[in-house]
Design a protein around this motif. Structure first.
Motif, PDB file in Angstrom:
ATOM      1  N   MET A  45       0.696  -1.324  -0.137  1.00 49.96           N
ATOM      2  CA  MET A  45       0.087  -0.003  -0.091  1.00 49.96           C
ATOM      3  C   MET A  45       0.904   1.279  -0.039  1.00 49.96           C
ATOM      4  SD  MET A  45      -3.018   1.426  -0.082  1.00 49.96           S
ATOM      5  CE  MET A  45      -4.036   0.116   0.138  1.00 49.96           C
ATOM      6  N   LYS A  46       0.412   2.236  -0.857  1.00 50.96           N
ATOM      7  CA  LYS A  46       1.121   3.449  -0.736  1.00 50.96           C
ATOM      8  C   LYS A  46       1.202   4.206   0.264  1.00 50.96           C
ATOM      9  CE  LYS A  46       0.807   3.793  -5.863  1.00 50.96           C
ATOM     10  NZ  LYS A  46       2.113   3.611  -6.273  1.00 50.96           N
ATOM     11  N   ARG A  47       2.197   4.904   0.563  1.00 55.48           N
ATOM     12  CA  ARG A  47       2.390   5.697   1.726  1.00 55.48           C
ATOM     13  C   ARG A  47       2.136   7.161   1.270  1.00 55.48           C
ATOM     14  NH1 ARG A  47       4.932   3.914   6.197  1.00 55.48           N
ATOM     15  NH2 ARG A  47       5.468   6.029   6.811  1.00 55.48           N
ATOM     16  N   VAL A  48       1.135   7.878   2.016  1.00 60.31           N
ATOM     17  CA  VAL A  48       0.837   9.057   1.596  1.00 60.31           C
ATOM     18  C   VAL A  48       0.881  10.148   2.568  1.00 60.31           C
ATOM     19  CG1 VAL A  48      -1.392  10.467   1.205  1.00 60.31           C
ATOM     20  CG2 VAL A  48      -1.290   8.077   0.314  1.00 60.31           C
ATOM     21  N   MET A  49       1.183  11.506   2.301  1.00 57.12           N
ATOM     22  CA  MET A  49       1.650  12.545   3.336  1.00 57.12           C
ATOM     23  C   MET A  49       0.543  13.722   2.778  1.00 57.12           C
ATOM     24  SD  MET A  49       4.850  15.026   4.219  1.00 57.12           S
ATOM     25  CE  MET A  49       4.388  16.460   3.314  1.00 57.12           C
ATOM     26  N   VAL A  50      -0.315  14.455   3.813  1.00 65.77           N
ATOM     27  CA  VAL A  50      -1.178  15.456   3.813  1.00 65.77           C
ATOM     28  C   VAL A  50      -0.672  16.626   4.308  1.00 65.77           C
ATOM     29  CG1 VAL A  50      -3.449  16.199   4.110  1.00 65.77           C
ATOM     30  CG2 VAL A  50      -3.096  13.730   3.308  1.00 65.77           C
ATOM     31  N   THR A  51      -0.534  17.637   3.485  1.00 64.75           N
ATOM     32  CA  THR A  51      -0.264  18.784   4.225  1.00 64.75           C
ATOM     33  C   THR A  51      -1.639  19.664   4.406  1.00 64.75           C
ATOM     34  OG1 THR A  51      -0.405  20.395   1.883  1.00 64.75           O
ATOM     35  CG2 THR A  51       1.886  19.099   2.757  1.00 64.75           C
ATOM     36  N   GLY A  52      -1.636  20.394   5.458  1.00 67.15           N
ATOM     37  CA  GLY A  52      -2.820  21.094   5.751  1.00 67.15           C
ATOM     38  C   GLY A  52      -3.587  20.013   6.449  1.00 67.15           C
ATOM     39  N   SER A  53      -2.972  19.071   6.814  1.00 61.98           N
ATOM     40  CA  SER A  53      -4.013  17.918   7.517  1.00 61.98           C
ATOM     41  C   SER A  53      -4.863  18.044   8.637  1.00 61.98           C
ATOM     42  CB  SER A  53      -2.915  16.794   8.010  1.00 61.98           C
ATOM     43  OG  SER A  53      -2.133  17.245   9.044  1.00 61.98           O
TER      44      SER A  53
ATOM     45  N   TYR B 156      -4.772   3.396   3.482  1.00 60.38           N
ATOM     46  CA  TYR B 156      -3.424   3.945   3.241  1.00 60.38           C
ATOM     47  C   TYR B 156      -2.612   4.126   4.373  1.00 60.38           C
ATOM     48  CZ  TYR B 156      -4.944   4.829  -1.437  1.00 60.38           C
ATOM     49  OH  TYR B 156      -5.295   4.721  -2.872  1.00 60.38           O
ATOM     50  N   LYS B 157      -1.310   4.245   4.183  1.00 62.81           N
ATOM     51  CA  LYS B 157      -0.647   4.792   5.494  1.00 62.81           C
ATOM     52  C   LYS B 157      -0.485   6.098   5.452  1.00 62.81           C
ATOM     53  CE  LYS B 157       2.135   0.318   6.196  1.00 62.81           C
ATOM     54  NZ  LYS B 157       3.345  -0.311   6.340  1.00 62.81           N
ATOM     55  N   VAL B 158      -0.819   6.935   6.421  1.00 61.48           N
ATOM     56  CA  VAL B 158      -0.994   8.372   6.261  1.00 61.48           C
ATOM     57  C   VAL B 158      -0.030   9.269   7.129  1.00 61.48           C
ATOM     58  CG1 VAL B 158      -2.733  10.637   6.516  1.00 61.48           C
ATOM     59  CG2 VAL B 158      -3.232   8.259   5.480  1.00 61.48           C
ATOM     60  N   ARG B 159       0.855  10.128   6.717  1.00 54.12           N
ATOM     61  CA  ARG B 159       1.595  11.000   7.533  1.00 54.12           C
ATOM     62  C   ARG B 159       0.862  12.289   7.523  1.00 54.12           C
ATOM     63  NH1 ARG B 159       7.525  10.478   5.699  1.00 54.12           N
ATOM     64  NH2 ARG B 159       7.143   8.448   6.749  1.00 54.12           N
ATOM     65  N   ALA B 160       0.545  12.946   8.505  1.00 49.79           N
ATOM     66  CA  ALA B 160      -0.054  14.137   8.757  1.00 49.79           C
ATOM     67  C   ALA B 160       0.985  15.466   8.848  1.00 49.79           C
ATOM     68  CB  ALA B 160      -1.332  14.050   9.726  1.00 49.79           C
ATOM     69  N   PHE B 161       1.033  16.210   7.924  1.00 49.08           N
ATOM     70  CA  PHE B 161       2.004  17.247   8.207  1.00 49.08           C
ATOM     71  C   PHE B 161       1.228  18.443   8.802  1.00 49.08           C
ATOM     72  CE2 PHE B 161       4.441  21.012   6.636  1.00 49.08           C
ATOM     73  CZ  PHE B 161       5.617  20.834   6.968  1.00 49.08           C
ATOM     74  N   HIS B 162       1.786  18.998   9.650  1.00 47.24           N
ATOM     75  CA  HIS B 162       1.009  20.123  10.368  1.00 47.24           C
ATOM     76  C   HIS B 162       1.878  20.782  11.246  1.00 47.24           C
ATOM     77  CE1 HIS B 162       0.619  18.113  14.209  1.00 47.24           C
ATOM     78  NE2 HIS B 162       0.317  17.048  13.475  1.00 47.24           N
ATOM     79  N   ARG B 163       1.693  22.201  11.592  1.00 48.03           N
ATOM     80  CA  ARG B 163       2.616  22.627  12.750  1.00 48.03           C
ATOM     81  C   ARG B 163       2.503  22.376  14.273  1.00 48.03           C
ATOM     82  NH1 ARG B 163       0.224  28.619  11.418  1.00 48.03           N
ATOM     83  NH2 ARG B 163      -1.432  27.379  11.429  1.00 48.03           N
ATOM     84  N   SER B 164       3.264  22.474  15.033  1.00 49.20           N
ATOM     85  CA  SER B 164       3.113  22.188  16.474  1.00 49.20           C
ATOM     86  C   SER B 164       2.121  22.745  17.133  1.00 49.20           C
ATOM     87  CB  SER B 164       4.504  22.278  17.114  1.00 49.20           C
ATOM     88  OG  SER B 164       4.688  23.557  17.299  1.00 49.20           O
ATOM     89  N   SER B 165       1.544  24.073  16.630  1.00 46.47           N
ATOM     90  CA  SER B 165       0.581  24.809  17.185  1.00 46.47           C
ATOM     91  C   SER B 165      -0.796  24.208  16.738  1.00 46.47           C
ATOM     92  CB  SER B 165       0.686  26.154  17.196  1.00 46.47           C
ATOM     93  OG  SER B 165       0.800  26.347  15.880  1.00 46.47           O
ATOM     94  N   SER B 166      -1.168  23.350  15.556  1.00 46.17           N
ATOM     95  CA  SER B 166      -2.267  23.239  15.004  1.00 46.17           C
ATOM     96  C   SER B 166      -3.213  22.493  15.869  1.00 46.17           C
ATOM     97  CB  SER B 166      -1.926  22.415  13.809  1.00 46.17           C
ATOM     98  OG  SER B 166      -1.192  22.968  12.762  1.00 46.17           O
ATOM     99  N   ASN B 167      -4.573  22.741  15.562  1.00 43.57           N
ATOM    100  CA  ASN B 167      -5.751  22.318  16.252  1.00 43.57           C
ATOM    101  C   ASN B 167      -5.901  20.809  15.702  1.00 43.57           C
ATOM    102  OD1 ASN B 167      -8.430  21.459  17.140  1.00 43.57           O
ATOM    103  ND2 ASN B 167      -8.841  23.380  17.267  1.00 43.57           N
ATOM    104  N   LEU B 168      -5.697  19.839  16.726  1.00 42.63           N
ATOM    105  CA  LEU B 168      -5.822  18.410  16.137  1.00 42.63           C
ATOM    106  C   LEU B 168      -7.075  17.748  16.224  1.00 42.63           C
ATOM    107  CD1 LEU B 168      -2.352  16.987  17.652  1.00 42.63           C
ATOM    108  CD2 LEU B 168      -2.683  18.139  15.689  1.00 42.63           C
TER     109      LEU B 168
END
Length: 334
Positions: free
Chosen positions: A1-9, A26-38
């Motif tokens: 399965m492909k590995r996927v990254m999402v900016t603005g996650s 999918y294996k998902v990598r969520a890219f975000h700032r440390s201060s982002s609302n999760l």
């Protein structure tokens, strides 16, 4: 399965996209700032990559071993400093593309907007979508940059995409219309649902907008990943509605009284400069720069996405409004 990254996650589209990708395995990598609302990533089994669009190093590190990148991050709405739109939306997009090239990413799906297409050729004062000009993938930017900083930033970001395509990167562009549905976490205060509920919209202007459910937008991104042609843009749009029909639907679903008064956009547009003079004294229910577009129908054609992406739009505008209202009711503003 492909590995996927999402900016603005952690945003509206990015969060919904992460959820759907996880559900599809999918294996998902969520890219975000440390201060982002999760909140939108809560309980999702995603890998978190902390970074910032202004840091190419953090993007390059985050994209290691990634096959597909969904670039949904951008600066939303108006800002007192238009340079911020350039720094985040334009320079940030350039940094994402550079990192994707360095990491030999197989494909990037870039989230643009119909705002990048400019405005229709003439106002829709007839108030009927079928008699109004329609924006499509061949529409181009036709405004002064300072008249719509958000749209101009999206337009410039698409130019960065074409530069990356010329360097050999496989990128597909999506252009969502006005996205409605659950999870609109950063647009709570200025959402039309909140404005109408608080009685802050005194009249309805002529013109209109295209409404698309966030779930159809997510499916459109996945369809673009699978079937989109390199360097092409695809409008993701649902139903074309007059502002009157849109607001009346909100009133029907929320059981809230909506304005009866309708005013022609040609009477409203000249007020934009006057409104700017009193910006600090009067809090308007809409961003000041949008006043200059009163009376325009931002209606779009979604036929290219249907034909080339094999996308089936499964939700009506009423579905979108109903789902959004239920979410806003469960997640009130602070």
């Amino acid at each position: 399965m492909k590995r996927v990254m999402v900016t603005g996650s952690t945003g509206f589209i990015g969060g919904a996209l992460c959820k759907e990708l996880v559900q599809r395995g999918y294996k998902v990598r969520a890219f975000h700032r440390s201060s982002s609302n999760l909140d939108l990533l809560k309980d999702l089994p995603v890998e978190h990559a902390i970074g910032d669009l202004s840091s190419t190093e953090s993007l390059v590190a985050a994209m290691q071993d990634i096959d597909i990148v969904f670039h949904t991050a951008a600066l939303l709405g108006p800002t007192t400093n238009p340079a911020e739109h350039y720094r985040v939306t334009v320079a940030g997009t350039r940094a994402v593309m550079d990192a994707a090239i360095e990491n030999n990413v197989q494909r990037v799906v870039h989230t643009s907007s119909i705002a990048a297409l400019g405005i229709p050729s003439f106002p829709s004062e007839t108030n009927e979508p079928e008699n109004a000009p329609i924006l499509n993938e061949y529409s181009t930017w036709n405004l002064r940059p300072n008249h719509w900083a958000y749209g101009y930033g999206k337009y410039l970001a698409e130019l960065e995409i074409q530069k990356a395509v010329a360097k050999g990167l496989d990128v597909v562009i999506t252009n969502p219309s006005y996205v409605v549905g659950p999870g609109d976490i950063y647009r709570k205060d200025n959402s039309p649902f909140i404005q109408i509920a608080n009685g802050k919209i005194p009249f309805i202007p002529t013109g209109g907008v295209n409404i698309v459910h966030v779930k159809d937008v997510v499916n459109g991104h996945l369809a673009a990943m699978e079937h989109g042609k390199r360097g092409e843009r695809y409008i993701l749009g649902g139903e074309n509605l007059t502002f009157k029909a849109f607001i009346q639907l909100i009133g029907k679903i929320s059981q809230t009284r909506v304005p009866d008064l309708s005013i022609s956009g040609k009477l409203i547009r000249p007020l934009v400069n006057l409104a700017k003079l009193f910006d600090n004294a009067i809090k308007l229910p809409v961003p000041i720069d949008t006043i200059r577009f009163a009376g325009y129908g931002f209606y779009v054609s979604n036929q290219k996405s249907i034909k080339e992406l094999h996308l089936k739009y499964q939700h009506t505008s009423e579905d979108a409004i109903r789902d959004a209202f239920a979410w806003f009711r469960q997640n009130p503003t602070d």
